[in-house]
Write an enzyme that holds these catalytic residues in place. Sequence first.
Site, PDB file in Angstrom:
ATOM      1  N   ARG A  15      41.325 -27.352 -33.842  1.00 37.81           N
ATOM      2  CA  ARG A  15      40.066 -28.071 -34.019  1.00 37.81           C
ATOM      3  C   ARG A  15      39.086 -27.235 -34.844  1.00 37.81           C
ATOM      4  O   ARG A  15      39.284 -26.047 -35.056  1.00 37.81           O
ATOM      5  CB  ARG A  15      39.431 -28.375 -32.649  1.00 37.81           C
ATOM      6  CG  ARG A  15      40.108 -29.483 -31.896  1.00 37.81           C
ATOM      7  CD  ARG A  15      39.560 -29.624 -30.486  1.00 37.81           C
ATOM      8  NE  ARG A  15      39.997 -28.544 -29.612  1.00 37.81           N
ATOM      9  CZ  ARG A  15      39.621 -28.399 -28.336  1.00 37.81           C
ATOM     10  NH1 ARG A  15      38.781 -29.258 -27.801  1.00 37.81           N
ATOM     11  NH2 ARG A  15      40.083 -27.406 -27.613  1.00 37.81           N
ATOM     12  N   LYS A  75      35.998 -23.566 -29.207  1.00 42.04           N
ATOM     13  CA  LYS A  75      36.372 -22.802 -28.012  1.00 42.04           C
ATOM     14  C   LYS A  75      35.423 -21.644 -27.764  1.00 42.04           C
ATOM     15  O   LYS A  75      34.710 -21.186 -28.667  1.00 42.04           O
ATOM     16  CB  LYS A  75      37.798 -22.250 -28.162  1.00 42.04           C
ATOM     17  CG  LYS A  75      38.874 -23.308 -28.122  1.00 42.04           C
ATOM     18  CD  LYS A  75      38.710 -24.298 -26.973  1.00 42.04           C
ATOM     19  CE  LYS A  75      38.870 -23.645 -25.614  1.00 42.04           C
ATOM     20  NZ  LYS A  75      38.682 -24.663 -24.524  1.00 42.04           N
ATOM     21  N   TYR A  94      31.872 -24.579 -26.502  1.00 37.64           N
ATOM     22  CA  TYR A  94      32.312 -24.492 -25.103  1.00 37.64           C
ATOM     23  C   TYR A  94      32.304 -23.029 -24.693  1.00 37.64           C
ATOM     24  O   TYR A  94      32.711 -22.155 -25.478  1.00 37.64           O
ATOM     25  CB  TYR A  94      33.738 -25.035 -24.938  1.00 37.64           C
ATOM     26  CG  TYR A  94      33.838 -26.535 -25.044  1.00 37.64           C
ATOM     27  CD1 TYR A  94      33.203 -27.360 -24.120  1.00 37.64           C
ATOM     28  CD2 TYR A  94      34.572 -27.129 -26.058  1.00 37.64           C
ATOM     29  CE1 TYR A  94      33.283 -28.743 -24.224  1.00 37.64           C
ATOM     30  CE2 TYR A  94      34.654 -28.512 -26.174  1.00 37.64           C
ATOM     31  CZ  TYR A  94      34.013 -29.310 -25.250  1.00 37.64           C
ATOM     32  OH  TYR A  94      34.087 -30.676 -25.344  1.00 37.64           O
ATOM     33  N   HIS A  96      32.638 -22.129 -20.709  1.00 36.25           N
ATOM     34  CA  HIS A  96      33.392 -22.022 -19.438  1.00 36.25           C
ATOM     35  C   HIS A  96      33.251 -20.625 -18.839  1.00 36.25           C
ATOM     36  O   HIS A  96      34.243 -19.914 -18.637  1.00 36.25           O
ATOM     37  CB  HIS A  96      34.879 -22.340 -19.668  1.00 36.25           C
ATOM     38  CG  HIS A  96      35.146 -23.676 -20.294  1.00 36.25           C
ATOM     39  ND1 HIS A  96      34.879 -24.869 -19.658  1.00 36.25           N
ATOM     40  CD2 HIS A  96      35.648 -24.010 -21.506  1.00 36.25           C
ATOM     41  CE1 HIS A  96      35.210 -25.872 -20.452  1.00 36.25           C
ATOM     42  NE2 HIS A  96      35.673 -25.379 -21.582  1.00 36.25           N
ATOM     43  N   GLU A 118      29.728 -27.699 -22.278  1.00 35.96           N
ATOM     44  CA  GLU A 118      30.198 -28.350 -21.042  1.00 35.96           C
ATOM     45  C   GLU A 118      29.123 -28.496 -19.977  1.00 35.96           C
ATOM     46  O   GLU A 118      29.374 -29.148 -18.964  1.00 35.96           O
ATOM     47  CB  GLU A 118      31.420 -27.611 -20.466  1.00 35.96           C
ATOM     48  CG  GLU A 118      31.155 -26.259 -19.812  1.00 35.96           C
ATOM     49  CD  GLU A 118      31.126 -25.096 -20.803  1.00 35.96           C
ATOM     50  OE1 GLU A 118      31.156 -25.351 -22.020  1.00 35.96           O
ATOM     51  OE2 GLU A 118      31.049 -23.943 -20.352  1.00 35.96           O
ATOM     52  N   ASP A 270      40.314 -24.842 -17.258  1.00 36.50           N
ATOM     53  CA  ASP A 270      39.261 -24.137 -18.012  1.00 36.50           C
ATOM     54  C   ASP A 270      38.116 -23.717 -17.095  1.00 36.50           C
ATOM     55  O   ASP A 270      37.323 -22.852 -17.461  1.00 36.50           O
ATOM     56  CB  ASP A 270      38.768 -24.951 -19.213  1.00 36.50           C
ATOM     57  CG  ASP A 270      38.312 -26.343 -18.837  1.00 36.50           C
ATOM     58  OD1 ASP A 270      38.404 -26.707 -17.655  1.00 36.50           O
ATOM     59  OD2 ASP A 270      37.867 -27.062 -19.733  1.00 36.50           O
TER      60      ASP A 270
END
Length: 370
Positions: A15, A75, A94, A96, A118, A270
Amino acid sequence: MKIGCPKEIKPQEFRVGITPNAAQEAVGRGHSVVIETSAGVGSGFSDEDYVAVGASILGTAEEVFATADMIVKVKEPQPVERKMLREGQLLFTYLHLAPDPAQTKDLLESGATCIAYETVTDDRGGLPLLAPMSEVAGRLAPQVGAWTLQKANGGRGVLMGGVPGVGPARVVVIGGGVVGTHAAKVAAGMGADVTVLDRSLPRLRYLDDVFGGLFKNQYSSAGSTIELVRQADLVIGAVLVHGAAAPKLISRAQLSEMKPGAAIVDVAIDQGGCFETSHATTHQDPIYDVDGIMHYCVANMPGAVARTSTIALGNATLPFMLALATKGWKKACADDKHLLNGLNVHAGKLTYAAVGEALGLETVDASSVL
Ligand SMILES: NC(=O)C1=CN([C@@H]2O[C@H](COP(=O)(O)OP(=O)(O)OC[C@H]3O[C@@H](n4cnc5c(N)ncnc54)[C@H](O)[C@@H]3O)[C@@H](O)[C@H]2O)C=CC1
Ligand SMILES: CC(=O)C(=O)O
Ligand SMILES: [Mg+2]
């Protein structure tokens, strides 16, 4: 503002954080956009596609990080990327953080301001920047689960839909939010016998009203969960407590109660995963066996269908990226409490309570740093 987008470096991550359409919108509002060369290729976007809309191409990630005021990614930053972040820089991706103390420490030390996709919220209690990837991962989960169930992959050799005269696979989905609903729809579409567990009664009512004929639902307690998991061929983990480490719902001891060769797809990996035996895997080496139960725990599942995922993610992040670039992060967050909910780290301070709780770190209220 100078907006930078490096090429993703997580294994098998195809991505890209900014699409040519998003770059065009930013350039049209007077921002400059720099993209690392070939960053979009895995999603079907060439350097020329970006240049055609007014973005510039840079040869290395180092140059992108050095040039940009805001880094837009997909990511969580990998260790080498974390070293390139600097004080005052804005990171929008993101993160996490709850299951990831090493990344949290590096981001705090970087002095950067880090907004996590997120944990950005919306007026309906949803997570608008997680939802598109949850839709993708949810729809992928039965597909990879069906593959994991094949004998050659260590599975019990059960076909999702069965055949005339032989019953279908039993699929249990733990968590009936975005991932769980999309997983259940696809698994039911493949002909499996599907039950979704959730602990939210309003959510169970919604699932019953909309999907009552397609799949079953049940309230999630420790007892109901293990009872269904014992009978399952495939269990899909799809729980989430916003921003927090995933609750562990199936212990190692309980694995022995499952059918030999049953499969687990722990999408919640995740956030640390909802099975005690889950640990993150990659697309290169996605499955492993614990006590005869096959585990699939890829933490970036949407990367497998990068073109669909990049476009879906770009559609969702665009308005937030434009607000951050146009107003600056402080005013954008002050104007929008939902974007402020995305703020996890600012100038060495942790600003998201569930992450602090998971990692035993002190947090400050996000609004106090505005
Ligand atoms: N591995 C991957 O590539 C990806 C992973 N994800 C992850 O999937 C997880 C689920 O995401 P969404 O569906 O978007 O979240 P969501 O918030 O839409 O749904 C989560 C559901 O879990 C339920 N829940 C919470 N605790 C529970 C419990 N103890 N038992 C049963 N249900 C419980 C909630 O009531 C809610 O309905 C998240 O951790 C997310 O980060 C999302 C996209 C990609
Ligand atoms: C949500 C997430 O972790 C992903 O899309 O990879
Ligand atoms: Mg992930």
